[in-house]
Scaffold this motif. Structure first.
Motif, mmCIF file in Angstrom:
data_model
loop_
_atom_site.group_PDB
_atom_site.id
_atom_site.type_symbol
_atom_site.label_atom_id
_atom_site.label_comp_id
_atom_site.label_asym_id
_atom_site.label_seq_id
_atom_site.Cartn_x
_atom_site.Cartn_y
_atom_site.Cartn_z
ATOM 1 N N ILE A 2 48.090 54.813 46.859
ATOM 2 C CA ILE A 2 48.128 55.509 45.534
ATOM 3 C C ILE A 2 46.640 55.535 44.807
ATOM 4 N N SER A 3 46.365 56.873 44.467
ATOM 5 C CA SER A 3 45.207 56.946 43.746
ATOM 6 C C SER A 3 45.637 57.101 41.941
ATOM 7 N N ILE A 4 45.289 55.921 41.317
ATOM 8 C CA ILE A 4 45.503 55.888 40.094
ATOM 9 C C ILE A 4 44.311 56.292 39.171
ATOM 10 N N ILE A 5 44.618 57.490 38.322
ATOM 11 C CA ILE A 5 43.373 57.939 37.620
ATOM 12 C C ILE A 5 43.635 57.712 36.213
ATOM 13 N N ILE A 6 42.528 57.224 35.420
ATOM 14 C CA ILE A 6 42.363 56.798 34.238
ATOM 15 C C ILE A 6 41.288 57.417 33.489
ATOM 16 N N GLU A 31 43.932 52.682 44.742
ATOM 17 C CA GLU A 31 42.490 52.489 44.433
ATOM 18 C C GLU A 31 42.815 53.267 42.811
ATOM 19 N N LEU A 32 41.844 52.450 41.948
ATOM 20 C CA LEU A 32 41.832 52.715 40.590
ATOM 21 C C LEU A 32 40.590 53.491 40.324
ATOM 22 N N LEU A 33 40.668 54.942 39.706
ATOM 23 C CA LEU A 33 39.574 55.576 39.576
ATOM 24 C C LEU A 33 39.427 55.841 37.855
ATOM 25 N N LEU A 34 38.344 55.234 37.388
ATOM 26 C CA LEU A 34 38.060 55.006 36.069
ATOM 27 C C LEU A 34 37.089 56.349 35.728
ATOM 28 N N VAL A 35 37.504 57.044 34.847
ATOM 29 C CA VAL A 35 36.656 58.238 34.472
ATOM 30 C C VAL A 35 36.269 57.926 32.924
ATOM 31 N N ASP A 36 34.977 57.551 32.719
ATOM 32 C CA ASP A 36 34.395 57.377 31.640
ATOM 33 C C ASP A 36 33.896 58.477 30.964
ATOM 34 N N ASP A 37 34.548 58.949 30.155
ATOM 35 C CA ASP A 37 34.386 60.373 29.452
ATOM 36 C C ASP A 37 33.459 60.080 28.371
ATOM 37 N N GLY A 38 32.253 59.828 28.640
ATOM 38 C CA GLY A 38 31.069 59.846 27.550
ATOM 39 C C GLY A 38 31.607 58.763 26.408
ATOM 40 N N GLY A 80 43.928 59.000 47.850
ATOM 41 C CA GLY A 80 45.123 58.325 48.138
ATOM 42 C C GLY A 80 46.298 59.579 48.788
ATOM 43 N N ASP A 81 47.195 59.055 49.153
ATOM 44 C CA ASP A 81 48.401 60.004 49.716
ATOM 45 C C ASP A 81 49.449 60.295 48.590
ATOM 46 N N TYR A 82 49.098 59.532 47.272
ATOM 47 C CA TYR A 82 49.932 59.950 46.181
ATOM 48 C C TYR A 82 48.910 59.772 45.002
ATOM 49 N N VAL A 83 49.244 60.309 43.938
ATOM 50 C CA VAL A 83 48.335 60.127 42.719
ATOM 51 C C VAL A 83 49.375 59.975 41.518
ATOM 52 N N SER A 84 48.798 59.215 40.632
ATOM 53 C CA SER A 84 49.311 58.764 39.324
ATOM 54 C C SER A 84 48.472 58.798 38.279
#
Length: 332
Positions: A2-6, A31-38, A80-84
């Motif tokens: 699972i790709s977890i996007i925050i 996997e945890l994907l942290l997108v620091d948006d400025g 990931g094969d899945y996205v959250s």
């Protein structure tokens, strides 16, 4: 996996509880994907701290571009094969992903939707769609339920197979999910609904949904317009054309009513009402039978004169409020 996007923007004290709730999942293939948006606070540093301790966490630091762009950037690097999707001020139950994946596999679904808890600052809670109900729909039926509001259009309450996540999200904060999820559903065959409250939705007065500005109204209009025209122009729901049209017209009329009644009503909101009015004129003639009496009356007023429509909406709102207060006094 699972790709977890925050998307992370000035998350403050809420980041650690959020990240910890993912690290402590009973299902560990993620996997945890942290997108620091400025972020202008120490959110970027906290993200880097977690990434240094946990190899399954990756961080993107970027200039502020909004929540939709941050989510799209996360999707671009997801393996990931899945996205959250999780919001950085919320948190999830430890067995959320294990249970949702198990249910998806059992039901052979490409999308699953769960219930949630609204958590308030005073410690109170409200359970939403948490009655233990479970069912599975074909994609077209699920989209109809989404459009009628019987299924919530919240990214964070869903888990997707990566193959259905095809379109990028438009910059329509906070309504980018309204303009996107229905498209992803149309790529699926089956959608499972599991009414168990796995997600904790923190209620903050400063959030985009609770701090109204004219852009919200304009973005909502663009989102529901995208919904209607995307489906109608492609004939994606055969036999449901009239209902799709009715829902869109009523959504537009309700938006103009809500804008007219805003306490901070101004010229920007009037401009949005004028744009919606122009859109509605393209659907004439519209019948009372199609809309229902209340919506038909409001449409006639709006088409006749915008400023008079606004005055009438504000007068009727004040009268309704006064009547409700009288009713409460009588009940006492």
């Amino acid at each position: 996996m699972i790709s977890i996007i925050i998307p992370v923007y000035n998350g403050g004290d809420y980041l650690r509880p959020c990240f910890d709730s993912i690290i402590h999942q009973t299902y560990q293939d993620w996997e945890l994907l942290l997108v620091d948006d400025g972020s202008t606070d120490d959110s970027g540093r906290v993200c880097d701290e977690y990434a240094a301790q946990e190899p399954r966490i990756r961080v993107i630091h970027k200039e502020n571009g909004g929540q939709a762009a941050a989510r799209n950037d996360g999707l671009a690097i997801a393996h990931g094969d899945y996205v959250s999707f999780v919001d950085c001020d919320d948190w999830i139950e430890p067995d959320m992903y294990a249970t949702m994946l198990q249910t998806m596999s059992k039901e052979q679904a490409e999308i699953i939707i769960c219930g949630y808890v609204e958590d308030y600052n005073d410690g109170s809670k409200k359970l939403v769609n948490a009655d233990g109900f479970q069912t599975t729909y074909d994609a077209q039926e699920a989209v109809k339920l989404l459009l009628t509001g019987k299924i919530g259009s919240y990214l964070w309450s869903m888990l997707f197979k990566r193959e259905v996540v095809q379109e990028l999200m438009p910059d329509l904060n906070p309504y980018e999910d309204h303009a996107t999820i229905f498209k992803w559903m149309l790529h699926a065959k089956r959608v499972a609904v599991l009414h168990h409250a796995f997600y904790h939705y923190r209620q903050l007065s400063s959030s985009s949904l609770h701090s109204y500005n004219p852009k919200n109204g304009n973005h909502f209009f663009q989102a529901i317009r995208e919904r209607y025209h995307y489906i109608a122009d492609r004939n994606l729901l055969p036999g449901w054309e009239s209902e799709n049209r009715r829902l869109y017209l009523r959504g537009c009329i309700k938006l103009t009513k809500d804008l007219a009644r805003m306490s901070n009503y101004d010229s920007q909101m009037r401009d949005i009402i004028a744009e919606v009015r122009q859109e509605l004129q393209q659907f004439l003639p519209v019948t009372k039978h199609e809309l229902g009496g209340k919506y038909y009356f409001r449409l006639k007023l709006l088409l006749w004169d915008i400023d008079f429509f606004v005055r009438m909406m504000r007068i009727t709102s004040a009268f309704s409020l006064s009547q409700r207060r009288k009713d409460k006094k009588m009940q006492r």
